[in-house]
Design an enzyme around this catalytic site. Structure first.
Site: not given
Ligand SMILES: NC(=O)c1ccc[n+]([C@@H]2O[C@H](COP(=O)([O-])OP(=O)(O)OC[C@H]3O[C@@H](n4cnc5c(N)ncnc54)[C@H](OP(=O)(O)O)[C@@H]3O)[C@@H](O)[C@H]2O)c1
Length: 342
Positions: A132, A254
């Site tokens: 990001c 960011h």
């Molecule tokens: N936040 C940002 O600004 C951003 C930017 C770029 C990239 N990313 C990337 O995007 C991804 C998600 O980030 P996020 O910020 O959305 O995180 P988050 O809010 O913590 O959400 C995580 C997601 O992954 C799922 N998950 C976790 N463990 C799992 C498992 N064992 N099997 C299947 N699903 C699972 C969760 O489902 P449950 O609700 O069922 O736990 C939830 O839907 C990460 O790889 C992160 O690095 C994030």
């Protein structure tokens, strides 16, 4: 490259900060999908989410059938991407992955929509969405690089807590509550440590000059991502990059302060002309100051504080800020899916 008229979409990580933003963006942009499936962990499986396409039951990723999916938008963490994305790709889907799992894989294009769209054509089943912070930086550096060849970038990020997902937002909110009970200690000293170990130090009313886990040579993983991903996206291995990634007590947005030097001097008029025409951004003059609050919930990256470098003349300094959940993640993923539409 497969293209699709009305693709069948799977959103993997549909309950997360990025996944829920993806669902809103698919809806806002009237994405012409034929079928929508939602996947997350076993904790969420069986729950339903209301979408424009109806109320949809969340599937457990571990047991979900990857067939009959055209485009899989993954945002469930790197471990899930490494384990499941190749299955979706072998079952015929094009995977757009938000994690860092495949970003530096030579067979996986790393694409910032409106900066290096052409790279997506070489994909072999998986396309990676950049980090990001890198994404926001590239919206400014990419057009200038095309014009003059980026040679050196010194960059300091100001990263919001939602970059750590829902848990980052919850941590900042709870620390704000905690500190507000004894505001005097924030001025006079004697404050107590809040609960939680998501970050190395308290994040509320504070600034952490350390974002992400520590990695090689005293730089963090976030800082190395900015180095490697910038070079891959701009297709130039010899760009010199000096990164510092900082976590700030901001919910969404960011920012990145960057000093950029090129193969030849670039003056302010040229930078204004190049960035003024670049897509996906707004160039703000000094009567307006782009801040995280200006960018939350919006698609454009905001660029401001544009000026010529003074310490080492010939370059351009600027501040860029974007919604990390939108352009930094979900919006870019949907824009990449749109590039796959026939
Ligand atoms: N936040 C940002 O600004 C951003 C930017 C770029 C990239 N990313 C990337 O995007 C991804 C998600 O980030 P996020 O910020 O959305 O995180 P988050 O809010 O913590 O959400 C995580 C997601 O992954 C799922 N998950 C976790 N463990 C799992 C498992 N064992 N099997 C299947 N699903 C699972 C969760 O489902 P449950 O609700 O069922 O736990 C939830 O839907 C990460 O790889 C992160 O690095 C994030």
């Amino acid at each position: 490259m497969n293209t699709y008229a009305n693709p069948r979409i799977a959103v993997v990580g549909a309950t997360g900060a990025v996944g829920t933003t993806m669902l809103s963006i698919l809806e806002e942009r009237k994405f012409p999908l034929d079928d929508l499936r939602l996947m997350a962990s076993s904790r969420s499986a069986g729950r339903t989410l209301d979408t424009k396409w109806g109320s949809i039951e969340i599937e457990d990723l571990a047991s979900a059938d990857p067939s009959n999916v055209d485009i899989a938008l993954f945002s469930a963490g790197g471990a899930r991407s490494l384990e499941y994305a190749p299955h979706f790709a072998s079952a015929g889907a094009t995977v757009i992955d938000n994690s860092s799992a495949f970003r530096m894989d030579d067979t996986v294009p790393l694409v910032v929509a409106e900066v290096n769209d052409e790279a997506i054509e070489s994909h072999e089943g998986i396309v990676a969405n950049p980090n990001c912070t890198t994404m926001v930086a590239m919206m400014a550096a990419g057009p200038l690089h095309r014009a003059a060849g980026l040679r050196t970038m010194i960059a300091t990020s100001y990263q919001a807590v939602s970059g750590s997902g829902h848990t980052g937002v919850a941590q900042l909110a709870s620390e704000i509550d905690f500190f507000e009970k004894n505001q005097d200690a924030l001025v006079s000293g004697g404050w107590e440590e809040p609960d939680g170990d998501l970050y190395a130090r308290p994040i509320a009313y504070n600034v952490l000059p350390l974002a992400g886990p520590m990695s090689d040579a005293g730089y963090t993983e976030e800082e190395w991502k900015l180095v490697h991903e910038t070079r891959k996206i701009l297709d130039r291995d010899d760009i010199k990059i000096e990164p510092t990634c900082v976590r700030v007590p901001v919910m969404v947005g960011h920012g990145i302060a960057a000093n950029l030097w090129f193969d030849r001097p670039v003056d302010l008029d040229e930078a204004v002309a190049v960035l003024g025409e670049a897509p996906g951004m707004q160039l703000w003059d000094d009567t307006k100051v782009p801040t995280p609050l200006d960018t939350v919930g919006t698609d454009d990256v905001l660029i401001g504080r544009l000026r010529e470098t003074i310490g080492h003349p010939g370059g351009i300094s600027l501040f860029a800020i974007g919604d990390n959940l939108r352009k930094g993640a979900a919006l870019n993923a949907v824009q990449l899916a749109e590039l796959l539409l026939s």
